[in-house]
Design an enzyme around this catalytic site. Structure first.
Site, PDB file in Angstrom:
ATOM      1  N   GLY A 106       0.756  -1.301  -0.208  1.00 54.44           N
ATOM      2  CA  GLY A 106      -0.249  -0.139   0.160  1.00 54.44           C
ATOM      3  C   GLY A 106       1.289   0.966   0.372  1.00 54.44           C
ATOM      4  N   SER A 107      -0.010   2.520   1.017  1.00 54.76           N
ATOM      5  CA  SER A 107       0.681   3.557   0.731  1.00 54.76           C
ATOM      6  C   SER A 107       2.156   4.017   1.608  1.00 54.76           C
ATOM      7  CB  SER A 107      -0.007   4.788   1.219  1.00 54.76           C
ATOM      8  OG  SER A 107      -0.334   4.238   2.427  1.00 54.76           O
ATOM      9  N   GLY A 129       2.234   2.374   5.137  1.00 56.36           N
ATOM     10  CA  GLY A 129       3.518   1.476   5.640  1.00 56.36           C
ATOM     11  C   GLY A 129       3.749   1.922   7.005  1.00 56.36           C
ATOM     12  N   GLU A 135       5.732  -3.753   0.911  1.00 52.04           N
ATOM     13  CA  GLU A 135       6.008  -2.812  -0.795  1.00 52.04           C
ATOM     14  C   GLU A 135       5.300  -1.701  -0.653  1.00 52.04           C
ATOM     15  OE1 GLU A 135       4.440  -4.171  -5.535  1.00 52.04           O
ATOM     16  OE2 GLU A 135       4.674  -5.972  -3.969  1.00 52.04           O
ATOM     17  N   CYS A 191       1.971   0.905  -8.609  1.00 50.23           N
ATOM     18  CA  CYS A 191       3.169   0.755  -7.629  1.00 50.23           C
ATOM     19  C   CYS A 191       4.954   0.865  -8.777  1.00 50.23           C
ATOM     20  CB  CYS A 191       3.240  -0.089  -6.703  1.00 50.23           C
ATOM     21  SG  CYS A 191       4.067  -2.009  -7.108  1.00 50.23           S
TER      22      CYS A 191
END
Length: 463
Positions: free
Chosen positions: A209-210, A214, A231, A265
């Protein structure tokens, strides 16, 4: 009465479905169920684990068309591209199945008199996987399949926009005959998810995610001695050298920037082009971007759908507007898309920006939309400096006929993956991960099994 979450279509603004949320007590009960199931699942032979997970993949792929159409309704991606996610899911899962036995096998040490020494990969126990909405099946398969093959039990939390995608996994696992409790879903809000992560019975987590998300997950588990894979975001660059074919590079890089409406991403968000091919590149890039068909995701002719919601569209527009105010120029005429990309909707027209620089957010902050900035450079050294001038480091692509030059450039780039003459693709045989704010740890490849196991040393004196 149980709470529920309404999922709104990015394409129409209408409610697609509502999904029941579970509370903390029910979520922690599922953690206990996973902990109990882990005792037997870890004792199951690797051959049986492979057979069961393979049956899950078969069941999932068999229902691929229904899954693709549901996904199109949830996130607005063109249905033709949703089918590609099912294909990617199968490619990754089949590869992980093929390498599981060798990757998880005992690693013997050289013979030594009277001793038997080897390293065994032990499962961690209960693994929580928190997946992102933009590729709910590809993100999930990266963690779910190796974790189960290694002998762990799994709790999968999808993003609210794609809660039903976790249910699709559960249905396919049930058809495959996976024992109860080995795989479960977690349709929970952020507070309950945090309670699950803090629970001492959870042994590992992987979050996609963002960057902000994270950091929150990292803080949540900071007091626990558990593994955590991240990630996160990307602002992935490309460099088109003087000897590259500008037309081929432009067509591929625009696809890498626009696919999934730029919501990837590892999507291409900034391109640096050598001055000698710059004019030809931007001409082809603008022509390619102008040919996209923005519209209804269920129309088979559509190859560009909306972004995830109106708020995301507004944030993308704000980046573009800021760049234009600072001197950027739009290359793609917006009139052709005006009947779809209307204010107040989640539809964003594709755009190529020139006269950009690193004072602009569109070149430094994640855009996550069908927008790409292009800068002129005069040397490899300048390109390397600009490509590395980022808080992110997921992928980078180099476009050249000179592989030796690409190796040299690649060695200088701060990223997890370097591409040559391609972009925006994950090879399941290679480790997937990033550096800097793009995360830590890897999934996929044989190295992906390391994150969901711990090495146990066997040191036996035989006589």
């Amino acid at each position: 009465m149980a709470a529920s979450f309404a999922i709104v279509s990015p394409a129409t603004g209408a409610i697609v479905t509502t999904h029941r949320l579970i509370d903390e007590s029910e979520a922690l009960l599922r953690v206990q169920t996973a902990k109990t199931a882990a005792k037997e699942w870890r004792r199951t032979s690797i051959d049986e684990r492979i057979r069961t997970v393979a049956a899950f993949v078969d069941a999932f792929v068999e229902d691929g068309e229904n899954i693709s159409r549901e996904l199109a309704s949830l996130i607005g991606r063109p249905v033709q591209h949703c089918r590609n996610e099912i294909k990617g899911f199968e490619e990754r899962a089949r590869h992980l199945l093929a390498i599981a036995k060798e990757s998880l096998a005992d690693k013997p040490l050289p013979e030594k008199d009277n001793f038997n020494r080897f390293i065994r990969r032990d499962p961690l126990g209960v693994v929580v996987i928190i997946a992102a909405w933009n590729y709910p099946y590809l993100v999930s398969v990266n963690g779910v399949v190796p974790a189960l093959l290694a002998g762990n039990t799994v709790l999968l939390k999808q993003a609210p926009q794609t809660f039903p995608c976790a249910d699709r996994f559960a249905i396919a696992f049930a058809k495959a005959g996976l024992p109860v409790g080995v795989f479960q879903v977690l349709p929970v809000d952020h507070e309950v998810a945090a309670a699950v992560l803090r629970d001492p019975r959870v042994d590992h987590a992987h979050f996609t995610g963002s960057v902000r998300g994270g950091r929150e997950v990292s803080k949540t588990v900071a007091d626990k001695f558990m593994g955590l894979g991240l990630e996160l975001g990307g602002k992935d660059p490309a460099y088109v050298r003087a000897d590259a074919d500008p037309k081929n590079a432009a067509e591929n890089l625009i696809d890498g920037a626009m696919y999934n409406s730029g919501q990837s991403c590892c999507g291409v968000e900034r391109v640096y082009v050598h001055a000698s091919v710059y004019d030809a590149f931007i001409r082809h890039a603008a022509d390619t971007a102008a040919q996209y068909n923005l519209g209804d995701p269920f129309d088979e002719k559509t190859n560009l759908g909306p972004v995830v919601n109106v708020a995301a569209a507004n944030a993308i527009h704000a980046q573009v507007e800021e760049a234009v105010l600072k001197g950027a120029t739009k290359l793609v005429g917006e009139a052709a898309f005006a009947n779809v990309a209307k204010p107040g909707t989640a539809f964003v027209a594709p755009q190529v920006l020139i006269n950009v620089d690193h004072s602009m957010k569109v070149m430094t902050e994640e855009t996550f939309g069908p927008i790409v900035g292009v800068m002129k450079v005069n040397s490899d050294e300048e390109a390397i400096q600009l490509m590395n001038d980022s808080q992110y480091g997921l992928t980078a692509s180099i476009w050249t006929k000179d592989a030796d030059a690409a190796y040299k450039i690649g060695n200088e780039l701060e990223c997890g993956t370097v591409f040559l003459n391609r972009c925006d693709y994950l090879d399941p045989a290679l480790p997937w991960g990033g550096v800097k704010d793009s995360g830590r740890g890897v999934t996929l490849s044989s190295l992906g099994f390391d994150a969901v196991t711990r090495p146990k040393a066997f040191h036996f004196r035989l006589k």
